[in-house]
Write a protein that holds these residues in place. Structure first.
Motif, short mmCIF file in Angstrom:
data_model
loop_
_atom_site.label_atom_id
_atom_site.label_comp_id
_atom_site.label_asym_id
_atom_site.label_seq_id
_atom_site.Cartn_x
_atom_site.Cartn_y
_atom_site.Cartn_z
N VAL A 25 37.77 -74.48 47.91
CA VAL A 25 39.22 -74.40 48.11
C VAL A 25 39.80 -73.32 47.20
O VAL A 25 39.60 -73.36 45.98
CB VAL A 25 39.90 -75.75 47.81
N PRO A 26 40.54 -72.34 47.77
CA PRO A 26 41.12 -71.28 46.94
C PRO A 26 42.06 -71.81 45.87
O PRO A 26 42.79 -72.78 46.10
CB PRO A 26 41.88 -70.41 47.95
N GLU A 27 42.01 -71.20 44.69
CA GLU A 27 42.94 -71.46 43.59
C GLU A 27 42.83 -72.87 43.02
O GLU A 27 43.72 -73.33 42.31
CB GLU A 27 44.38 -71.17 44.03
N GLN A 28 41.75 -73.56 43.34
CA GLN A 28 41.50 -74.87 42.73
C GLN A 28 40.20 -74.83 41.94
O GLN A 28 39.28 -74.08 42.27
CB GLN A 28 41.41 -75.96 43.81
N LYS A 29 40.15 -75.63 40.88
CA LYS A 29 38.92 -75.72 40.11
C LYS A 29 37.85 -76.43 40.94
O LYS A 29 38.09 -77.54 41.43
CB LYS A 29 39.16 -76.47 38.80
N ILE A 30 36.72 -75.78 41.12
CA ILE A 30 35.65 -76.35 41.94
C ILE A 30 34.61 -77.01 41.04
O ILE A 30 34.04 -76.36 40.16
CB ILE A 30 34.96 -75.24 42.79
N ARG A 31 34.37 -78.29 41.24
CA ARG A 31 33.37 -79.01 40.46
C ARG A 31 31.98 -78.74 41.05
O ARG A 31 31.74 -78.99 42.23
CB ARG A 31 33.65 -80.51 40.48
N CYS A 32 31.09 -78.24 40.22
CA CYS A 32 29.74 -77.89 40.68
C CYS A 32 28.69 -78.77 40.01
O CYS A 32 28.91 -79.29 38.91
CB CYS A 32 29.44 -76.42 40.35
N GLU A 33 27.56 -78.89 40.67
CA GLU A 33 26.43 -79.59 40.07
C GLU A 33 25.82 -78.72 38.97
O GLU A 33 26.10 -77.52 38.87
CB GLU A 33 25.37 -79.89 41.14
N ALA A 34 24.98 -79.32 38.14
CA ALA A 34 24.30 -78.56 37.08
C ALA A 34 23.52 -77.41 37.72
O ALA A 34 22.85 -77.60 38.73
CB ALA A 34 23.36 -79.46 36.31
N PRO A 35 23.63 -76.21 37.17
CA PRO A 35 22.99 -75.06 37.80
C PRO A 35 21.47 -75.04 37.63
O PRO A 35 20.93 -75.61 36.69
CB PRO A 35 23.62 -73.87 37.06
N ARG A 36 20.83 -74.37 38.56
CA ARG A 36 19.39 -74.12 38.48
C ARG A 36 19.20 -72.62 38.21
O ARG A 36 19.89 -71.79 38.81
CB ARG A 36 18.71 -74.50 39.80
N TYR A 37 18.27 -72.28 37.33
CA TYR A 37 18.02 -70.88 37.00
C TYR A 37 16.61 -70.49 37.45
O TYR A 37 15.65 -71.21 37.18
CB TYR A 37 18.13 -70.66 35.49
N ASP A 38 16.52 -69.36 38.15
CA ASP A 38 15.23 -68.85 38.60
C ASP A 38 15.14 -67.36 38.29
O ASP A 38 16.14 -66.64 38.32
CB ASP A 38 15.05 -69.05 40.10
N ALA A 39 13.92 -66.91 38.01
CA ALA A 39 13.68 -65.48 37.86
C ALA A 39 13.73 -64.84 39.23
O ALA A 39 13.08 -65.30 40.16
CB ALA A 39 12.31 -65.24 37.22
N GLY A 40 14.56 -63.80 39.37
CA GLY A 40 14.73 -63.17 40.68
C GLY A 40 14.53 -61.68 40.66
O GLY A 40 14.35 -61.06 39.62
N GLY A 41 14.59 -61.10 41.84
CA GLY A 41 14.31 -59.68 42.02
C GLY A 41 13.09 -59.55 42.90
O GLY A 41 12.16 -60.36 42.82
N GLY A 42 13.08 -58.52 43.77
CA GLY A 42 12.05 -58.40 44.79
C GLY A 42 10.63 -58.55 44.29
O GLY A 42 9.88 -59.42 44.73
N GLY A 43 10.21 -57.69 43.37
CA GLY A 43 8.82 -57.71 42.91
C GLY A 43 8.46 -59.00 42.20
O GLY A 43 7.34 -59.52 42.35
N ILE A 44 9.40 -59.54 41.41
CA ILE A 44 9.14 -60.80 40.72
C ILE A 44 8.91 -61.92 41.73
O ILE A 44 7.99 -62.74 41.59
CB ILE A 44 10.30 -61.14 39.77
N ASN A 45 9.74 -61.96 42.77
CA ASN A 45 9.54 -62.98 43.81
C ASN A 45 8.21 -62.80 44.53
O ASN A 45 7.57 -63.79 44.91
CB ASN A 45 10.69 -62.92 44.81
N VAL A 46 7.80 -61.57 44.74
CA VAL A 46 6.50 -61.31 45.37
C VAL A 46 5.39 -61.87 44.49
O VAL A 46 4.45 -62.53 44.97
CB VAL A 46 6.29 -59.80 45.63
#
Length: 307
Positions: A25-46
């Motif tokens: 919803v625009p202009e409202q604080k959005i409650r999110c779940e705890a984030p997940r972190y992953d190493a990304g980028g083309g070669g790393i994913n390969v």
């Protein structure tokens, strides 16, 4: 440096941060779940995909700042052999959010920091000393790296070069010549100066690139229709299995990883494209940036072999 059959290079890696929310919803604080972190980028994913198949590779990547240290930690947890190319600019972040109310996925990509001429030369020097059978160049280029950067690598490496990028960087590296490229249909059309291509025109378009010396193998990603592998004297189309899709993030990198792993195992080209489609399809079955599970990829490969 240890000799490995496969080396991947990621000059513009990222920390992929993903979460879920209920209603955007625009202009409202959005409650999110705890984030997940992953190493990304083309070669790393390969490299991650190759590891999931039981293979090994060396992942070369740039990293800088606090986010660069986090990237190194995430790759280390994956158990992937790696080498960091230290740069001054902080490693970028990407943000992926899934709205559970609509099952819509929102992907926010940020640009990479500038690579200096000295840092660029450091990358080239490292590549020139590599002893490997396959070198994978995957992903976008940072600010400070010209579209001639991948062609420069093509000129100095003795490895079979596999390139998964787009735009001018892809066009220019084809002038030097590589082993394998993986464009989608739109990219393939632009490479030969067309606005669009029909499915029955893909074979001739890919063979035009091969005849011009751009690549030995052209693998064309067809999305829901699977993929086609083209050489100067063969054409192999493999349909995509019908799976319950949760996310398309990393599907293309998973496809490349599956194919490079199969090539390193001396599989036939028919098996190579089937492993690629199996891994790419399996990646869509998982949320966020998790790529694929080995069991899913093997099951889909066995299904494709019977087709």
């Amino acid at each position: 440096m240890k000799s490995l059959n496969i080396v991947t290079l990621t000059v513009n890696p990222a920390i992929d941060k993903s979460t879920h929310l209920k209603g955007l919803v625009p202009e409202q604080k959005i409650r999110c779940e705890a984030p997940r972190y992953d190493a990304g980028g083309g070669g790393i994913n390969v490299s991650k995909a190759i590891s999931r198949l039981g293979g090994t590779s060396l992942a070369l990547f740039t990293a800088g700042g606090f986010t660069g240290k986090l990237l190194e930690e995430l790759i280390s947890k994956e158990g992937i052999e790696s080498k960091t190319i230290e740069v001054e600019a902080w490693t970028r972040e990407n943000f992926i959010a899934v709205d559970d109310n609509t099952n819509s996925q929102y992907r926010f990509g940020f640009p990479g920091g500038k690579i200096s001429s000295e840092e660029s030369q450091k990358i080239l020097d490292l590549v020139s000393n590599l002893d490997t059978q396959f070198l994978v160049l995957s992903g976008s280029l940072n600010e400070g790296l010209s579209d001639d950067f991948y062609p420069e690598i093509a000129k100095i490496t003795k490895a079979k070069l596999i390139v998964d990028t787009s735009g001018e960087a892809l066009k220019k590296v084809l002038k030097t010549g590589v082993y394998l490229i993986k464009p989608n249909v739109g990219e393939l059309a632009r490479l030969i100066g067309r606005e669009r291509l029909e499915l029955n025109e893909i074979d001739d378009a890919a063979k035009q690139i091969i005849a011009d010396g751009g690549a030995e193998i052209v693998v064309v990603s067809l999305g829901p229709q699977g993929a086609a592998l083209v050489t100067k004297d063969s054409y192999e189309h493999v349909p995509a299995p019908n799976v319950a899709k949760k996310s398309t993030v990393g599907a293309g990198d998973s496809m490349v990883g599956g194919m490079v792993w199969a090539l390193s195992q001396n599989k036939s080209l028919k098996e190579v494209i089937r492993w690629g489609v199996a891994c790419g399809s399996a990646a869509t079955m998982n949320e966020g940036t998790q790529l694929f599970k080995q069991a899913d990829a093997k099951r889909l490969f066995e299904w494709l072999e019977k087709k």
